[in-house]
Design a protein around this motif. Structure first.
Motif, PDB file in Angstrom:
ATOM      1  N   LEU A 278       0.863  -1.273  -0.130  1.00 30.33           N
ATOM      2  CA  LEU A 278      -0.045  -0.033  -0.210  1.00 30.33           C
ATOM      3  C   LEU A 278       0.904   1.227  -0.005  1.00 30.33           C
ATOM      4  O   LEU A 278       0.384   2.298  -0.260  1.00 30.33           O
ATOM      5  CB  LEU A 278      -0.904   0.097   1.257  1.00 30.33           C
ATOM      6  N   GLY A 279       2.310   1.118   0.268  1.00 33.36           N
ATOM      7  CA  GLY A 279       3.141   2.215   0.109  1.00 33.36           C
ATOM      8  C   GLY A 279       2.966   2.890   1.339  1.00 33.36           C
ATOM      9  O   GLY A 279       3.591   4.197   1.617  1.00 33.36           O
ATOM     10  N   GLN A 280       2.839   2.300   2.490  1.00 30.46           N
ATOM     11  CA  GLN A 280       2.718   3.039   3.770  1.00 30.46           C
ATOM     12  C   GLN A 280       4.362   2.857   4.247  1.00 30.46           C
ATOM     13  O   GLN A 280       4.553   3.588   5.393  1.00 30.46           O
ATOM     14  CB  GLN A 280       2.084   2.019   4.859  1.00 30.46           C
ATOM     15  N   ASN A 282       8.169   3.193   3.522  1.00 33.10           N
ATOM     16  CA  ASN A 282       8.938   3.784   2.495  1.00 33.10           C
ATOM     17  C   ASN A 282       9.880   2.730   2.154  1.00 33.10           C
ATOM     18  O   ASN A 282      10.760   1.940   2.908  1.00 33.10           O
ATOM     19  CB  ASN A 282       9.744   5.083   2.631  1.00 33.10           C
ATOM     20  N   LYS A 283      10.490   2.655   0.737  1.00 31.31           N
ATOM     21  CA  LYS A 283      11.406   1.627   0.117  1.00 31.31           C
ATOM     22  C   LYS A 283      12.813   1.985   1.181  1.00 31.31           C
ATOM     23  O   LYS A 283      13.395   0.728   1.114  1.00 31.31           O
ATOM     24  CB  LYS A 283      11.798   2.372  -1.111  1.00 31.31           C
ATOM     25  N   LYS A 284      13.181   2.868   1.719  1.00 27.61           N
ATOM     26  CA  LYS A 284      14.297   2.732   2.218  1.00 27.61           C
ATOM     27  C   LYS A 284      14.575   1.983   3.500  1.00 27.61           C
ATOM     28  O   LYS A 284      15.390   1.118   3.617  1.00 27.61           O
ATOM     29  CB  LYS A 284      14.773   4.406   2.646  1.00 27.61           C
ATOM     30  N   THR A 285      13.335   2.244   4.156  1.00 28.02           N
ATOM     31  CA  THR A 285      13.226   1.379   5.289  1.00 28.02           C
ATOM     32  C   THR A 285      13.171   0.096   5.338  1.00 28.02           C
ATOM     33  O   THR A 285      13.737  -0.869   5.901  1.00 28.02           O
ATOM     34  CB  THR A 285      11.790   1.792   6.329  1.00 28.02           C
ATOM     35  N   TRP A 305       8.966  -7.365  10.380  1.00 28.55           N
ATOM     36  CA  TRP A 305       9.715  -6.239  11.200  1.00 28.55           C
ATOM     37  C   TRP A 305       8.914  -4.833  10.902  1.00 28.55           C
ATOM     38  O   TRP A 305       9.188  -3.952  11.777  1.00 28.55           O
ATOM     39  CB  TRP A 305      11.116  -6.140  10.646  1.00 28.55           C
ATOM     40  N   VAL A 306       8.183  -4.768   9.930  1.00 27.35           N
ATOM     41  CA  VAL A 306       7.450  -3.293   9.832  1.00 27.35           C
ATOM     42  C   VAL A 306       6.554  -3.261  10.953  1.00 27.35           C
ATOM     43  O   VAL A 306       6.539  -2.133  11.583  1.00 27.35           O
ATOM     44  CB  VAL A 306       6.564  -3.544   8.670  1.00 27.35           C
ATOM     45  N   LEU A 307       6.076  -4.539  11.808  1.00 26.45           N
ATOM     46  CA  LEU A 307       4.959  -4.386  12.802  1.00 26.45           C
ATOM     47  C   LEU A 307       5.894  -4.737  14.137  1.00 26.45           C
ATOM     48  O   LEU A 307       5.575  -4.356  15.174  1.00 26.45           O
ATOM     49  CB  LEU A 307       3.857  -5.077  12.721  1.00 26.45           C
ATOM     50  N   ASP A 308       6.986  -5.504  14.121  1.00 30.86           N
ATOM     51  CA  ASP A 308       7.581  -5.965  15.195  1.00 30.86           C
ATOM     52  C   ASP A 308       8.770  -4.972  15.497  1.00 30.86           C
ATOM     53  O   ASP A 308       9.810  -5.080  14.536  1.00 30.86           O
ATOM     54  CB  ASP A 308       8.109  -7.361  15.155  1.00 30.86           C
ATOM     55  N   GLU A 309       8.725  -4.294  16.089  1.00 36.12           N
ATOM     56  CA  GLU A 309       9.838  -3.078  16.401  1.00 36.12           C
ATOM     57  C   GLU A 309      10.630  -3.301  17.450  1.00 36.12           C
ATOM     58  O   GLU A 309      12.022  -2.761  17.295  1.00 36.12           O
ATOM     59  CB  GLU A 309       9.209  -1.904  16.756  1.00 36.12           C
ATOM     60  N   THR A 310      10.287  -4.019  18.735  1.00 38.24           N
ATOM     61  CA  THR A 310      11.377  -4.254  19.614  1.00 38.24           C
ATOM     62  C   THR A 310      12.651  -5.235  19.188  1.00 38.24           C
ATOM     63  O   THR A 310      12.423  -5.878  18.326  1.00 38.24           O
ATOM     64  CB  THR A 310      11.011  -4.523  20.938  1.00 38.24           C
ATOM     65  N   GLY A 311      13.617  -5.077  19.770  1.00 38.64           N
ATOM     66  CA  GLY A 311      14.901  -5.790  19.491  1.00 38.64           C
ATOM     67  C   GLY A 311      14.595  -7.372  19.717  1.00 38.64           C
ATOM     68  O   GLY A 311      14.787  -8.354  19.136  1.00 38.64           O
ATOM     69  N   ARG A 324       0.880  -1.605  15.954  1.00 39.43           N
ATOM     70  CA  ARG A 324      -0.193  -0.929  15.370  1.00 39.43           C
ATOM     71  C   ARG A 324       0.281  -0.147  14.234  1.00 39.43           C
ATOM     72  O   ARG A 324       1.453   0.245  14.037  1.00 39.43           O
ATOM     73  CB  ARG A 324      -0.573   0.237  16.559  1.00 39.43           C
ATOM     74  N   TYR A 325      -0.512   0.053  13.371  1.00 40.85           N
ATOM     75  CA  TYR A 325      -0.217   0.596  12.008  1.00 40.85           C
ATOM     76  C   TYR A 325      -1.442   1.287  11.421  1.00 40.85           C
ATOM     77  O   TYR A 325      -2.621   0.630  11.568  1.00 40.85           O
ATOM     78  CB  TYR A 325       0.410  -0.278  11.103  1.00 40.85           C
ATOM     79  N   GLN A 326      -1.438   2.274  10.724  1.00 45.89           N
ATOM     80  CA  GLN A 326      -2.466   2.881  10.120  1.00 45.89           C
ATOM     81  C   GLN A 326      -2.401   2.932   8.556  1.00 45.89           C
ATOM     82  O   GLN A 326      -1.256   3.097   8.044  1.00 45.89           O
ATOM     83  CB  GLN A 326      -2.857   4.305  10.403  1.00 45.89           C
ATOM     84  N   PHE A 327      -3.633   2.435   8.040  1.00 45.06           N
ATOM     85  CA  PHE A 327      -3.479   2.624   6.597  1.00 45.06           C
ATOM     86  C   PHE A 327      -5.125   2.780   6.015  1.00 45.06           C
ATOM     87  O   PHE A 327      -6.018   2.946   7.038  1.00 45.06           O
ATOM     88  CB  PHE A 327      -3.063   1.368   5.841  1.00 45.06           C
TER      89      PHE A 327
END
Lengths: 677, 381
Positions: A278-280, A282-285, A305-311, A324-327
């Motif tokens: 969906l393009g939420q 960015n390519k770099k990340t 990893w987009v959603l799982d953030e902690t190490g 959480r994420y919004q789209f």
């Protein structure tokens, strides 16, 4: 009453400040007012003036009052307050009002009648409406606008009495809805007092007890006493739905969607991929994630990893807390809650699912994997039952990883059949469940129709995004009293601290007072935000971050309920619930210790009494005082919690009337609160 | 506990002399002594003396007193036992009939005289004096933001510390706050362990949690131990054991004690045995409901039919003030044993005992099903 006696020599600013911490408004009350949102803001200035108006009146008036004795003066003031209560903000110039009161010897009823009958005053508003010119006409009554419009009228007609500090911008006056006329008729005509609960049928003597001074002493009831607050509350209550429409009418419907399923079913990956497509993200990340996950030898986790953030989560490759994420879809704005699938993190999953409106159940189509997740004590069943018991009625079932079985139709059908019967038993309606074949990692059938030939051969249905788009937005109980469940407490960037959670019912404005239950501490709302965007008002169903002031951070904890001080939530350590018992290995007896989940709250509890066993299908009492409750039955039980918690009876408030009982890592029962003891 | 002297006649009347050696013995003493017994022990008494001139001085003297017990207080945290009653033996400082409160002390003998020693009390003495049965275990049950540090002795579970911290959730861009909160929490738990666990006595330290909390904590603790050069921790690293539990609440200790790997290590403690017995009661209740009963009435009727295979009974029932009621329960235990059944007396200081207490305090697994009992319950209620 002492305040009334020396009222003229008082330093009102000072006086006001003194009350500030007991009861008054947040200090920042007026600094955020911009012309665009002013109409939604309760104007403190106006109320202050209405209370101490005579200080800013003409000298002439003051002289008049000076002839009176102290007691009379006080009487007069309280009369004026009373009349204002009854008529809303009065349209009558003050000096005339004083004359009238003198004439009728402080008899409020007579004065009100005189005002109402006097054609001069009712004519005013007619003029005012005409004067105000053409309106942009919203069909609804905008509550706070009406008050300000009434003031506008007042200021227009009683030019000598224009209240200091209240300047109505021209623009706003022009945008006043035509309803001014209607409102005034409503106030002055037919049932003039319907708006003021305190006013009706009160003799002047008892009315004095109602003066602001006494109202201030009892902050708990400030919503119905102190007149200034009453005005704002009343406004909130007149038609919150209309207000909601106005605020949010032009936005897409907001939807909270929880993603559930057995551990390693591919929930995070599926959603991560969906967000990428969906393009939420960015390519770099994404590139960074790809590289880093490769380094750890877990390239298949790059989307997760987009959603799982902690190490911790990334290293172990499982979700531990709700991400959480919004789209946005075509018609909806979706907040995604990515729940952990692992058995040990079900408490986290419950707090996530408790906030969700709809669910996405992800199952792994790989041979053997589906079976472990579904049959052999996997979480697919438990999760589905949990979300159903938490009030999620619409479900999309994603048959994931179908590429591993080369998009076999038979496999798809097999899983669908199994799940269908189960979900039906769990209480999902057939129409509310949609099955979608997908592959999270390759991204097939997520946002675009499938390209894989093997799938195209037999699948004609919608892709996942379309299914999400088709979810119906749930009704928002905006008109009910305000309640908010806390699921996170943290330090914000500025002063004060924030609580995050969900507005279960009602409306919350900045500057409102809230009661933090079960401790019953009073706090003020400093600011509000949804997804980091600051708001002045939030409505039922929103997941908001509330910055609180006037309370210590350690006095608020996860699982607390914020509520309207005038309409507090029930607090008790014992309650009766109707529970449905799931498939359990050990029967429930009296004294069985369980872990109680209520919204985000997790507390140890004991089933202190088995009141009756019920027939599962029709709810009739089968047996009174059963010795024990075995699996798949339904019963009424009494539950004692180690310390008081805030909850509501289910019939009063669905959101706060649901509980889950868990023992040893398994959910044993879901219940509805029937009685708070 | 050491038994010095025992003189009990046929009728069950007589006295015993005991020396309590460790705090847990106080718990046994608490269960032994009931109202109406007489206790003789050395104690300190403030004595006021009036001189011939009329001035009075008060001095503290150590003397031996015998009192009939009227009131018993047990402080679970400090393991202190206080007995209040009237003096019944002539004494140079204290008048007959004067009130005195005895504080039983460790390593100081006391004599207990009972009008009637019953089987339960005698068994208790035996149990208290058996050194092989004591095995001390420390356990930490934790979850994110909540931890209980407990000591499990053979007949008691003592909660030494409860740590309840709010840890902010992970959220976009705020991950540090979550991690900071965690570290703070781990630090508090570690301090609690260092303060409350005596590594010389404790054989094994269980760390139980859902998910990865225990692993993270264990890692953190030993990182810190290396950093601060904490010898005690480093030397005892092998005593730590990581087990799974479903939550950090106190009652998940039950799960911990059921864990097979833990069982093998502490199988001799009473706690594990009790958990097992209670578990089998529940299993029977699920599979064959007519073979498992609870509540005094049901159990008594099952006993009349000599049907009881295992009797589970909480020691709280033997501490009741009502002599008759206590007798009833003693008789129940005796008759179950007579008919070849097993009677397990649960310590109400254990988690399983707490649960049994909630379950009316008495339960039984039967040899054969008695469905008629089940039917009779409606009239009872």
């Amino acid at each position: 009453m002492a305040r009334h006696r020396d009222i003229r020599n008082m330093d009102y600013e000072d006086e006001y400040d003194a009350y500030d911490d007991v009861y008054g408004h947040s200090v920042d009350d007026d600094y955020y007012i911009s012309p665009s949102n002013k109409q939604f803001i309760y104007n403190r200035e106006s109320s202050r003036d209405s209370r101490f108006e005579h200080t800013e009146d003409d000298i002439q008036e003051v002289d008049e009052i000076e002839e009176l004795s102290d007691t009379d003066k006080a009487k007069l003031n309280s009369c004026i307050d009373q009349i204002k209560d009854i008529l809303g903000s009065t349209l009558v110039p003050r000096n005339e009002l004083v004359n009238l009161i003198m004439k009728y010897k402080f008899n409020i009823d007579l004065v009100v009648n005189a005002i109402l009958e006097d054609s001069r005053y009712s004519k005013h508003n007619g003029n005012a409406t005409e004067k105000a010119g053409p309106f942009v006409v919203p069909t609804v009554i905008e509550p706070s606008t009406t008050t300000s419009s009434v003031w506008a009228v007042a200021s227009a007609t009683t030019s000598t009495n224009i209240v200091k500090g209240f300047d109505v911008p021209e623009k706003e006056a022009e945008t006043q809805p035509k309803t001014v006329d209607f409102i005034q008729k409503d106030r002055l005509g037919g049932t003039p007092r319907s708006q003021s609960p305190a006013g009706r049928g009160q003799s002047p003597a008892s009315a004095r007890g109602q003066s602001p001074a006494s109202g201030r002493g009892t902050p708990l009831f400030l919503s119905s006493d102190g007149d200034d607050v009453r005005v704002s509350r009343k406004d909130g209550k007149i038609d919150p739905e209309a207000r909601f429409k106005k605020e949010r009418g032009d936005e897409k419907d907001h939807l909270y969607m929880v993603v559930i399923g057995h551990v390693d079913a591919g929930k995070s990956t599926l959603m991560g991929r969906l967000l990428c497509d969906l393009g939420q993200v960015n390519k770099k990340t994404m590139h960074k994630y790809e590289q880093e996950s490769k380094k750890l030898g877990k390239q298949s986790f790059m989307y997760a990893w987009v959603l799982d953030e902690t190490g911790e989560e990334r290293n172990r490759g499982i979700t531990m807390d709700v991400g959480r994420y919004q789209f946005e879809t075509k018609t909806k704005e979706v907040t995604l809650l990515d729940a952990p699938g692992h058995k040990d993190f079900i408490p986290n999953m419950i707090s996530g699912a408790g906030q969700a409106d709809v669910g996405v159940l992800v199952v792994d189509a790989t041979r053997g994997e589906f079976e472990t997740g579904f049959d052999l004590g996997g979480q697919t069943r438990e999760h589905a039952l949990l979300v159903r018991s938490l009030g999620v009625t619409q479900l999309a079932v994603v048959i994931n990883k179908l590429d591993t079985v080369s998009w076999s139709k038979d496999r798809f059908e097999e899983i669908v059949q199994k799940l269908k019967t189960f979900l039906k038993q769990a209480g999902f309606k057939e129409n509310d469940v949609t099955f979608v074949p997908c592959s999270g990692l390759t991204g097939q059938n997520l946002v675009k129709p499938p390209t894989e030939n093997e799938l195209l051969e037999w699948y004609k249905g919608p892709c996942l995004l379309e299914v999400i788009d088709k979810f119906r937005a749930p009704a928002r109980p905006i008109t009910k009293p305000f309640k908010f469940s806390v699921n996170d407490v943290f330090k914000g960037t500025g002063t004060g601290f924030c609580v995050a959670g969900r507005v279960e019912t009602g409306v919350l404005n900045t500057g409102d007072k809230v009661l933090v239950c079960p401790n019953k501490d009073l706090a003020a709302v400093k600011s509000l935000a949804i997804e980091e965007v600051s708001k002045v008002v939030v409505f039922a169903g929103d997941q908001a971050t509330v910055t609180l002031s006037g309370i210590e951070m350690q006095n608020v904890s996860v699982g607390n309920i914020l509520c309207d001080p005038g309409n507090p939530v029930q607090v008790s350590s014992r309650f009766e619930a109707r529970i449905v018992i799931f498939n359990i290995a050990v029967p429930i007896t009296k004294g069985y210790s369980v872990v109680l989940h209520h919204q985000s709250l997790v507390e140890p509890a004991v089933i202190s009494k088995l009141t009756s066993q019920l027939n599962k299908s029709n709810g009739e009492v089968q047996k009174k005082h059963p010795r024990f409750l075995s699996k798949n039955s339904s019963a009424i039980v009494e539950i004692s919690v180690s310390k008081p918690i805030a909850l509501e009876v289910y019939s009063e408030c669905k959101e706060l009337g649901r509980v889950m009982l868990r023992v040893g890592g398994a959910t044993i029962a879901a219940g509805l609160v029937t009685k708070v003891l | 506990m050491k038994l010095i002297h025992k003189d009990i006649d046929k009728g069950g009347e007589g006295s015993v002399t005991l020396i309590p050696e460790e705090p847990e013995d106080m718990w046994h003493a608490y269960n032994l002594i009931s109202e109406g017994d007489s206790v003789k022990s050395s104690t300190i008494r403030k004595v006021q003396t009036e001189s011939s001139t009329g001035s009075s001085t008060s001095t503290r003297v150590r003397t031996t007193l015998t009192i009939t017990v009227e009131n018993i207080d047990f402080d679970t945290q400090a393991c202190m036992l206080r007995l209040k009653g009237r003096n019944i033996e002539e004494n140079q400082y204290v008048k007959m009939g004067a009130y005195h409160t005895l504080d039983l002390e460790l390593n100081r003998k006391f004599s207990l005289w009972k009008h009637e020693w019953d089987s339960v009390s005698l068994e208790r003495i035996e149990l208290a004096c058996d050194p092989s049965k004591s095995a001390d275990v420390a356990a930490v049950v934790m979850q994110e933001g909540l931890a209980h540090v407990c000591l499990i002795t053979s007949s008691m579970t003592l909660i030494r510390a409860k740590i309840d911290v709010n840890i902010p959730r992970k959220r976009k861009g705020f991950v540090q706050q979550h991690e900071k909160g965690l570290i703070k929490f781990y630090d508090q738990v570690m301090q609690a362990i260092l303060r409350h666990v005596d590594f010389e006595i404790v054989k094994c330290i269980l760390i139980a949690s859902p998910g990865f909390v225990r692993d993270q904590f264990f890692e953190y603790m030993f990182q810190m131990a290396v950093k601060t050069d904490n010898k005690v921790l480093l030397e005892n690293k092998s005593k730590f054991m990581l087990v799974h539990s479903s939550s950090g609440f106190k009652h998940s200790l039950k799960e911990v004690l059921q864990d097979p790997s833990v069982m093998s290590k502490i199988s001799d403690t009473k706690a594990a045995g009790e958990v097992k017995a209670l578990e089998s009661f529940y299993t029977t209740l699920q599979c064959e409901p007519a073979k498992a009963f609870y509540g005094k009435k049901h159990v008594e009727r099952a006993n009349e039919a000599q049907a009881i295979e295992t009797l589970l009974i909480s020691d709280k029932l033997f501490r009741c003030d009502d002599v008759k009621l206590r007798k009833d329960y003693v008789n129940l235990v005796d008759s179950v044993r007579e008919s070849g059944g097993d009677a397990k007396i649960f310590s109400s200081m254990h988690i399983s005992g707490e649960q049994l207490e909630q379950l009316t305090g008495v339960a039984a697994i039967l040899r054969f099903p008695m469905p008629e009992l089940e039917d009779s319950e409606d009239e009872e209620n």
